[in-house]
Enzyme design. Structure first.
Site, short mmCIF file in Angstrom:
data_model
loop_
_atom_site.label_atom_id
_atom_site.label_comp_id
_atom_site.label_asym_id
_atom_site.label_seq_id
_atom_site.Cartn_x
_atom_site.Cartn_y
_atom_site.Cartn_z
N LYS A 38 -28.68 14.73 60.59
CA LYS A 38 -28.22 16.09 60.25
C LYS A 38 -28.80 16.52 58.90
O LYS A 38 -29.28 15.66 58.12
CB LYS A 38 -26.69 16.11 60.21
CG LYS A 38 -26.06 15.21 59.15
CD LYS A 38 -24.56 15.00 59.42
CE LYS A 38 -23.95 14.08 58.37
NZ LYS A 38 -22.58 13.65 58.74
N ARG A 136 -10.05 15.89 59.44
CA ARG A 136 -11.14 16.85 59.33
C ARG A 136 -11.37 17.45 60.70
O ARG A 136 -11.03 18.60 60.93
CB ARG A 136 -12.39 16.12 58.79
CG ARG A 136 -13.48 17.02 58.34
CD ARG A 136 -14.59 16.27 57.65
NE ARG A 136 -15.40 15.48 58.57
CZ ARG A 136 -16.52 14.85 58.22
NH1 ARG A 136 -16.95 14.93 56.96
NH2 ARG A 136 -17.23 14.16 59.10
N TYR A 264 -33.42 29.21 28.77
CA TYR A 264 -32.46 30.31 28.83
C TYR A 264 -31.24 30.03 27.95
O TYR A 264 -30.77 28.90 27.87
CB TYR A 264 -31.97 30.51 30.26
CG TYR A 264 -32.97 31.20 31.16
CD1 TYR A 264 -33.60 32.38 30.77
CD2 TYR A 264 -33.27 30.68 32.41
CE1 TYR A 264 -34.51 33.02 31.61
CE2 TYR A 264 -34.17 31.30 33.26
CZ TYR A 264 -34.79 32.48 32.85
OH TYR A 264 -35.68 33.10 33.67
N MET A 313 -34.38 28.40 37.62
CA MET A 313 -34.54 28.44 39.07
C MET A 313 -35.74 27.60 39.52
O MET A 313 -35.66 26.86 40.49
CB MET A 313 -34.70 29.88 39.55
CG MET A 313 -34.67 30.01 41.07
SD MET A 313 -34.96 31.69 41.64
CE MET A 313 -33.55 32.55 40.97
C1 LIG Z 1 -22.44 12.20 58.54
C2 LIG Z 1 -21.71 11.35 59.50
C3 LIG Z 1 -22.04 9.98 59.67
C4 LIG Z 1 -23.02 9.26 58.77
O1 LIG Z 1 -22.36 8.75 57.63
P1 LIG Z 1 -23.16 7.86 56.55
O2 LIG Z 1 -22.14 7.54 55.53
O3 LIG Z 1 -24.24 8.73 56.01
O4 LIG Z 1 -23.69 6.67 57.28
C5 LIG Z 1 -21.41 9.28 60.69
N1 LIG Z 1 -20.48 9.87 61.48
C6 LIG Z 1 -20.10 11.16 61.32
C7 LIG Z 1 -19.05 11.73 62.20
C8 LIG Z 1 -20.69 11.93 60.32
O5 LIG Z 1 -20.30 13.21 60.14
#
Ligand SMILES: *Cc1c(COP(=O)(O)O)cnc(C)c1O
Length: 368
Positions: A38, A136, A264, A313
């Protein structure tokens, strides 16, 4: 390695291979391995990384959103892709592109089932996500009966797996909490199996879970940060190799007179004469303002150069008073010799945030 000529994120595929094999070595040979790619493969390049992981033999991929899965399909990824956090609006796309949604609520279950029916699907693969304490995303244990009834009476979708996510797998002080999550996951899985007509495979562990709770590896694990070379622990970091190195060059050097300021809002001033170097890298590239004003260092010819004044930036200025260097010289921001974890810690954040924040305008280069 050729010196960079502009700000570049170098991606070392040999390091990726090493990390993949290291993590796999911690598991039973039959345990499946899901690679989490991701957020552009944790800020690197999802297409390059996923293709390499596919070649290495990863069993599954996961992304957060549907458009990330589409990009992987467009890049030639043929392995199954789990979409961890899909929204209803993307369900047609999910089916059209053979992506596999995480189903995390009754509402999402109903909505995806409706889409599967509309597309005339039979046993379309989905993954049931349960909440075991992270609070979550996920079903609760009370939803099992509803889920089982829905799945047993509708053949359009099939739950190929059942999973949950640990809240503190890297934290030794939370062992008891983590054990409770594992135990609740086990109970949920047994109850669901007892009510479903088939047995979904199970997965729970992220990277730190693999390293600290390998007894709970079940049928698959999901690793993100570990494959990119960070283990949330100094001991593990030594075994892994950072995949991404952020490098840049010195654009210009200034010789500052006493009491002159830099940047800045005149963020930096010194009573002494100083030498500063300006680098083509700023908060729009992912080096946020929290790294400015002396907190964080970059490395030039093996020496530490603190970032001085406010991060702009497109530029940062660093103090090179005691460093022998010239315009055009290479600068290491983070990489194997200067870890992204250590860099992130100087601003009270974590490697995940620093890595995923490296913006898309930074050039990516593959080293292999
Ligand atoms: C992002 C994520 C992972 C990966 O976690 P890491 O700590 O980067 O290995 C695994 N499972 C879910 C559901 C996630 O959202």
């Amino acid at each position: 390695m050729a010196k960079v000529k502009e700000t570049t994120l170098e991606l070392d595929l040999n390091a990726l291979t090493h990390n993949y094999h290291y993590l796999r070595s911690k598991l039973r040979p039959e345990t499946k391995f899901l690679s989490v790619v991701k957020a552009f493969a944790y800020g690197s390049d999802a297409q390059i990384i996923a293709n390499k992981l596919q070649e290495l033999g990863t069993d599954y991929f996961a992304v957060a959103y549907t458009n990330e899965g589409v990009a992987l399909r467009d890049a030639g990824i043929t392995k199954p892709i789990l979409v961890l956090h899909p929204q209803e609006i993307s369900f047609d796309t999910i089916i059209e592109r053979c992506l596999e949604p995480s189903i995390y609520s009754k509402h999402i279950l109903g909505a995806f089932l409706k889409t599967a029916k509309k597309h005339g699907q039979n046993q379309y693969p989905v993954h049931l996500k349960f909440n075991t304490g992270l609070n979550r995303l996920g079903f609760s244990i009370e939803d099992i009966e509803h889920i089982a009834t829905t799945l047993n009476t509708n053949s359009e979708i099939k739950s190929v797996s059942l999973f949950s996510h640990l809240a503190a797998s890297e934290d030794d002080n939370e062992k008891e909490f983590t054990e409770q999550q594992i135990s609740l996951f086990h109970t949920i899985a047994e109850q669901l199996d007892a009510q479903l007509n088939y047995k979904p495979f199970r997965h729970l562990l992220n990277t730190s879970g693999i390293l600290n709770y390998s007894n709970a590896q079940y049928d698959m694990v999901r690793s993100g940060i570990g494959i990119y070379g960070y283990g949330n622990e100094a001991k593990i970091d030594k075994e892994l190799k950072p995949v991404a190195s952020l490098k840049t060059i010195i654009s210009q050097i200034h010789h500052l007179k006493p009491n002159e300021s830099v940047g800045y809002n005149r963020g930096f001033t010194s009573q002494d004469a100083k030498i500063s170097a300006t680098l083509p890298l700023g908060h729009a590239d992912g080096i946020g303002r929290q790294y400015g004003n002396g907190k964080t260092v970059v490395s030039i010819n093996g020496k530490k150069a603190p970032i001085i004044g406010n991060v702009c930036m497109d530029m940062i200025m660093v103090d090179i008073t005691d460093i022998s260097c010239k315009e055009g010289d290479e600068v290491l921001v983070f990489g194997p010799e200067l870890s992204a974890q250590a860099f992130a810690e100087t601003a009270n954040t974590i490697s995940y945030e620093l890595l995923t924040g490296i913006s898309q305008r930074v050039k990516r280069d593959v080293i292999s």
